[in-house]
Design an enzyme around this catalytic site. Structure first.
Site, PDB file in Angstrom:
ATOM      1  N   ALA A  57      45.478  50.785  33.240  1.00 47.51           N
ATOM      2  CA  ALA A  57      46.709  50.022  33.509  1.00 47.51           C
ATOM      3  C   ALA A  57      47.690  50.715  34.478  1.00 47.51           C
ATOM      4  O   ALA A  57      48.071  50.125  35.498  1.00 47.51           O
ATOM      5  CB  ALA A  57      47.378  49.666  32.190  1.00 47.51           C
ATOM      6  N   ARG A  89      43.704  41.092  38.012  1.00 47.74           N
ATOM      7  CA  ARG A  89      43.308  41.309  36.605  1.00 47.74           C
ATOM      8  C   ARG A  89      44.452  40.803  35.724  1.00 47.74           C
ATOM      9  O   ARG A  89      45.614  41.079  36.015  1.00 47.74           O
ATOM     10  CB  ARG A  89      43.011  42.804  36.341  1.00 47.74           C
ATOM     11  CG  ARG A  89      41.782  43.291  37.124  1.00 47.74           C
ATOM     12  CD  ARG A  89      41.302  44.643  36.652  1.00 47.74           C
ATOM     13  NE  ARG A  89      40.656  44.574  35.358  1.00 47.74           N
ATOM     14  CZ  ARG A  89      40.285  45.652  34.656  1.00 47.74           C
ATOM     15  NH1 ARG A  89      40.529  46.864  35.129  1.00 47.74           N
ATOM     16  NH2 ARG A  89      39.700  45.523  33.488  1.00 47.74           N
ATOM     17  N   GLN A 187      33.564  53.700  30.283  1.00 47.64           N
ATOM     18  CA  GLN A 187      34.679  54.523  30.795  1.00 47.64           C
ATOM     19  C   GLN A 187      34.887  55.790  29.959  1.00 47.64           C
ATOM     20  O   GLN A 187      35.356  56.800  30.476  1.00 47.64           O
ATOM     21  CB  GLN A 187      35.988  53.715  30.801  1.00 47.64           C
ATOM     22  CG  GLN A 187      36.036  52.575  31.807  1.00 47.64           C
ATOM     23  CD  GLN A 187      35.652  51.256  31.178  1.00 47.64           C
ATOM     24  OE1 GLN A 187      34.786  51.204  30.301  1.00 47.64           O
ATOM     25  NE2 GLN A 187      36.276  50.179  31.600  1.00 47.64           N
ATOM     26  N   ASP A 227      46.985  48.403  27.416  1.00 47.57           N
ATOM     27  CA  ASP A 227      47.113  47.625  28.657  1.00 47.57           C
ATOM     28  C   ASP A 227      48.344  46.733  28.637  1.00 47.57           C
ATOM     29  O   ASP A 227      48.918  46.436  29.693  1.00 47.57           O
ATOM     30  CB  ASP A 227      45.855  46.784  28.884  1.00 47.57           C
ATOM     31  CG  ASP A 227      44.753  47.682  29.406  1.00 47.57           C
ATOM     32  OD1 ASP A 227      44.094  48.352  28.598  1.00 47.57           O
ATOM     33  OD2 ASP A 227      44.594  47.754  30.644  1.00 47.57           O
ATOM     34  N   ASN A 237      44.164  46.594  24.268  1.00 50.50           N
ATOM     35  CA  ASN A 237      43.521  47.756  24.893  1.00 50.50           C
ATOM     36  C   ASN A 237      42.027  47.455  24.988  1.00 50.50           C
ATOM     37  O   ASN A 237      41.554  46.410  24.523  1.00 50.50           O
ATOM     38  CB  ASN A 237      43.795  49.033  24.097  1.00 50.50           C
ATOM     39  CG  ASN A 237      43.366  50.277  24.864  1.00 50.50           C
ATOM     40  OD1 ASN A 237      43.692  50.419  26.050  1.00 50.50           O
ATOM     41  ND2 ASN A 237      42.642  51.177  24.241  1.00 50.50           N
ATOM     42  N   LYS A 238      41.301  48.362  25.568  1.00 54.82           N
ATOM     43  CA  LYS A 238      39.864  48.170  25.807  1.00 54.82           C
ATOM     44  C   LYS A 238      39.145  47.676  24.556  1.00 54.82           C
ATOM     45  O   LYS A 238      39.420  48.149  23.450  1.00 54.82           O
ATOM     46  CB  LYS A 238      39.268  49.495  26.288  1.00 54.82           C
ATOM     47  CG  LYS A 238      37.807  49.472  26.620  1.00 54.82           C
ATOM     48  CD  LYS A 238      37.416  48.384  27.602  1.00 54.82           C
ATOM     49  CE  LYS A 238      38.162  48.451  28.911  1.00 54.82           C
ATOM     50  NZ  LYS A 238      37.978  47.237  29.745  1.00 54.82           N
TER      51      LYS A 238
HETATM   52  O1  MRU Z   1      39.105  47.867  32.117  1.00 55.18           O
HETATM   53  P1  MRU Z   1      39.860  49.157  32.301  1.00 55.18           P
HETATM   54  O2  MRU Z   1      38.974  50.335  32.523  1.00 55.18           O
HETATM   55  O3  MRU Z   1      40.946  49.013  33.336  1.00 55.18           O
HETATM   56  O4  MRU Z   1      40.558  49.356  30.898  1.00 55.18           O
HETATM   57  C1  MRU Z   1      41.328  50.499  30.691  1.00 55.18           C
HETATM   58  C2  MRU Z   1      41.866  50.613  29.325  1.00 55.18           C
HETATM   59  O5  MRU Z   1      41.684  49.769  28.483  1.00 55.18           O
HETATM   60  C3  MRU Z   1      42.749  51.776  29.068  1.00 55.18           C
HETATM   61  O6  MRU Z   1      42.633  52.213  27.745  1.00 55.18           O
HETATM   62  C4  MRU Z   1      44.201  51.327  29.304  1.00 55.18           C
HETATM   63  O7  MRU Z   1      44.334  50.773  30.589  1.00 55.18           O
HETATM   64  C5  MRU Z   1      45.149  52.423  29.142  1.00 55.18           C
HETATM   65  S1  MRU Z   1      45.065  53.488  30.536  1.00 55.18           S
HETATM   66  C6  MRU Z   1      46.215  54.650  30.368  1.00 55.18           C
END
Ligand code: MRU
Length: 332
Positions: A57, A89, A187, A227, A237-238
C-alpha cells in the site's frame, strides 16, 4: 534499505525519482535478481502499479505520487491522470490518498518533484516512527508471525509490520520470525524472507496453511500490515490475514496491525464497504509461469480479506499504538 547487488551493499528504496524519471525495483523478479526499471510517462508508472512491478500500500501511494509528478511535468490533463492512476488497484487506501495529496499540492502551484519527494519522505518518516513504537512490543526470544510483505519494499523504505522487527533487532533484541509464504503471489516467501535475510533477522518460511499449527504451538505476537483501515477499525490486508487474526484470538496471541496514517480511511465506515480486488486466476493456477492446475477449472482469487476490529489488539501507527476504538480520536 540495504540490499546486496553483485556482492556489494547498496542503500536503496523501493521507489525514487532520479533524472526526471521514476525508478523502482521490479519486485516481480525478486528474490532471483534485482532489476531496476525507470519510467518517464505517468501511464507507465500506473501500469507498473497494476502489474505488481511495485506493490504494498504505501509504496503504491508513493509511486502514484511520482506518477502525478510526471503528469504535471509533462503538462498532461491532471484530472484524467488522477482518474487513470486511481483505477489501477481498488483496495489500498494509500493510492487514493497520495493522488489526492498531489492534486492539492499541484492546485496550490507547488513544485511537482518537491511535492512527490516530500510525500515519499513522509511515508519513510512514518515507518520509522512505527518501528520505534512497535519495537517496544517485541521482547527477547519472542516468536513473531507476519504475513505477506509489509517491509521496505512495500513502503518505500523501512516497512510497517517489519519496521518494529528491524528496530528491535538493531536494539539488540533477538527473536524469530515465522514468514507465511502468502499464496498465490508468494510475497512472504519471495520478498519478506529476502528482506529479513539481508538484515540477518532469524526467520523461517512457513506454508500459509500451517499458521494454525504454529500459533497453537506458541507464537508471542502476530504483526501484519494493512491496505485500508475503516473508521470502526475493521481492516483489509492480504488474503489469509483473517485466519491468522481469528486463530490468534482463539489461542490468546496478541494481534497487531502496523500502518501509517495514509492507510486509514474514515470515509469508509465499516470493513464490509472496502472494495476487494479480485485478480486473475492464472496467479493461482501457475507457479512461476508453469501451469499446475487442470486446464479449464474455474478459479476464485480475492487478493485481500477484511478482518473485523474485534480481532485487533492494537494498531501500531506513526502516532503511537492505538486500540481500534481510539483511532478516530487520534488520527485526523
Ligand atoms: O497485493 P499486494 O502485494 O500489494 O498486497 C500487499 C499487502 O497486503 C500488504 O500487507 C499491505 O499492503 C501492507 S504493506 C505495508
Amino acid at each position: 534499505m540495504k540490499i546486496f547487488i553483485d556482492g556489494k551493499v547498496r542503500d536503496t528504496r523501493a521507489v525514487w525519482f532520479e533524472n526526471d524519471k521514476v525508478m523502482m525495483i521490479d519486485q516481480r523478479h525478486l528474490p532471483k535478481k534485482v532489476v531496476i526499471v525507470s519510467f518517464d510517462d505517468y501511464i507507465d508508472v500506473a501500469k507498473a502499479i497494476k502489474n505488481m512491478t511495485i506493490r504494498g500500500a504505501p509504496s503504491i501511494g508513493a509511486a502514484a505520487a511520482y506518477a502525478m509528478c510526471l503528469a504535471a511535468l509533462k503538462k498532461c490533463d491532471l484530472i484524467k491522470a488522477s482518474k487513470e492512476i486511481k483505477e489501477m488497484r481498488p483496495t489500498a487506501n494509500d493510492l487514493f490518498y497520495a493522488v489526492d495529496y498531489m492534486m492539492v499540492c499541484l492546485s496550490e502551484g507547488k513544485n511537482p518533484i518537491k511535492a512527490a519527494e516530500s510525500y515519499a519522505q513522509s511515508i519513510i518518516n512514518k515507518c520509522i516512527a512505527i518501528g520505534k513504537y512497535g519495537a517496544e512490543l517485541i521482547k527477547d526470544h519472542y516468536k513473531i508471525m507476519t504475513h505477506c510483505n509489509a517491509g521496505a519494499l512495500a513502503t518505500v523504505d523501512v516497512g510497517t509490520a517489519i519496521a518494529p522487527m528491524r528496530q528491535a533487532w538493531k536494539d539488540g533484541k533477538r527473536f524469530f520470525v515465522y514468514v507465511s509464504e502468502t499464496r498465490p503471489r508468494l510475497q512472504g516467501m519471495k520478498l519478506t524472507a529476502w528482506e529479513l535475510l539481508q538484515e540477518g533477522i532469524d526467520h523461517a518460511i512457513i506454508t500459509d496453511n500451517s499458521s494454525g499449527y504454529f500459533i497453537k504451538k506458541g507464537v508471542d505476537i502476530v504483526i501484519v500490515g494493512a491496505d485500508r483501515i475503516a473508521a470502526n477499525g475493521d481492516f483489509a490486508n492480504k488474503i489469509g490475514t483473517l485466519e491468522k487474526a481469528v486463530l490468534s484470538k482463539e489461542f490468546g496471541v496478541p494481534f497487531y496491525v502496523a500502518a501509517p496514517t495514509s492507510t486509514f480511511d474514515f470515509n469508509t465506515k465499516i470493513g464490509e464497504n472496502i472494495v476487494i480486488e479480485n485478480r486473475e486466476g492464472e496467479e493461482v493456477t501457475t507457479v512461476d509461469g508453469v501451469m499446475v492446475a487442470p486446464v479449464g477449472c474455474k478459479v476464485l482469487n480475492p487478493s485481500f480479506d477484511v478482518t473485523p476490529a474485534r480481532y485487533v489488539t492494537g494498531f501500531i501507527t506513526d502516532k503511537g499504538i492505538l486500540k481500534p476504538n481510539e483511532i478516530r480520536k487520534v488520527i485526523k
